[in-house]
Motif scaffolding. Structure first.
Motif, PDB file in Angstrom:
ATOM      1  N   LEU A  47      27.360  63.178  22.073  1.00  0.00           N
ATOM      2  CA  LEU A  47      26.395  62.125  21.730  1.00  0.00           C
ATOM      3  C   LEU A  47      24.958  62.642  21.796  1.00  0.00           C
ATOM      4  O   LEU A  47      24.108  62.233  21.009  1.00  0.00           O
ATOM      5  N   LEU A  57      28.483  55.448  20.391  1.00  0.00           N
ATOM      6  CA  LEU A  57      27.818  55.958  19.186  1.00  0.00           C
ATOM      7  C   LEU A  57      27.018  54.846  18.506  1.00  0.00           C
ATOM      8  O   LEU A  57      25.872  55.061  18.093  1.00  0.00           O
ATOM      9  N   VAL A 115      24.343  64.304  18.512  1.00  0.00           N
ATOM     10  CA  VAL A 115      24.158  63.303  17.447  1.00  0.00           C
ATOM     11  C   VAL A 115      22.762  62.688  17.551  1.00  0.00           C
ATOM     12  O   VAL A 115      22.080  62.496  16.545  1.00  0.00           O
ATOM     13  N   SER A 135      29.229  55.896   9.930  1.00  0.00           N
ATOM     14  CA  SER A 135      29.851  56.794  10.905  1.00  0.00           C
ATOM     15  C   SER A 135      31.342  56.550  10.998  1.00  0.00           C
ATOM     16  O   SER A 135      31.808  55.430  10.761  1.00  0.00           O
TER      17      SER A 135
END
Ligand code: SF4
Length: 218
Positions: free
Chosen positions: A181, A111, A184, A127
């Motif tokens: 991911l 991330l 995101v 995050s």
């Protein structure tokens, strides 16, 4: 991993009320190696610094540095002052915690790489990666929140823990790491392209509506 050779620390000075400075040590997900500790301890002894304070974002602040010695302290740490990079707070995760459903460490590493790759953004991106719904990394109220469940990752976006506190919008549920991911990444691109300067993700969603984001994600 060689834990004795200190990896280079990213540091940023922060001015304090009493005129002293703290140095923000931008460590990754709260991980501190023996090499880092040795370097920091040596500097603390040399400059008689009072303490190292952990931050809520899993970083460390080296406190009590006289204003006229900040440069010397930075040099003693073997680094140079830099811009504070984005950080990801991660809980212990399934590899360590008996409640964990998913492994937080690898997700946090990937991330962080994704956040760095897609920036810069209109404002900070905070995050949290939590291995289960207890959400020890405060994932419900971060700009990006990853929360592990029995079938995979839940993805939240646009949360805030400030005075306008609000949980992030759930973008997906029970996803594999790659799919989580990817989602995101799309949300970050939306934020980069639609957020106003200095506007956090939660404020952008309040202004545009969550439908705008959900529609853009398809
Ligand atoms: S969020 Fe869950 S897995 Fe992570 S530390 Fe807390 S209880 Fe453990």
């Amino acid at each position: 991993m060689n834990n004795i050779e200190a990896e280079k620390l990213v540091v940023a000075p922060v001015e304090r009320k009493d005129g002293t400075y703290a140095l923000r040590l931008c460590i990754t997900h709260g991980r501190i190696t023996a090499g880092m500790m040795k370097t920091v301890m040596k500097t603390m002894e040399e400059f008689n610094l009072p303490f190292l304070r952990s931050t809520t974002g899993q970083r460390m602040n080296l406190e009590g540095i006289p204003a006229d010695r900040v440069d010397e302290v930075i040099a003693s740490l073997g680094t140079a002052a830099g811009k504070i990079p984005p950080g990801v707070a991660a809980c212990a995760g399934a590899g360590i915690c008996k409640y964990g459903m998913q492994e937080s460490g690898e997700m946090a590493d990937r991330l962080l790489a994704l956040i760095k790759q897609n920036g810069p953004y209109p404002s900070k991106v905070k995050s949290g990666v939590s291995g289960c719904k207890m959400a020890c990394a405060h994932s419900f109220v971060r700009d990006i929140g990853m929360i592990g469940g029995p079938k995979g990752w839940d993805v939240h976006f646009g949360g805030s823990s400030r005075k306008d506190a609000v949980p992030g919008v759930k973008l997906g549920s029970g996803l594999g790491m790659d799919d989580a991911l990817e989602l995101v990444g799309k949300a970050l691109v939306f934020y980069r392209e639609n957020g106003n300067k200095r506007e956090r993700s939660s404020a952008m969603l309040r202004r545009l509506g969550t439908e705008a984001l959900l529609n853009a994600l398809g």
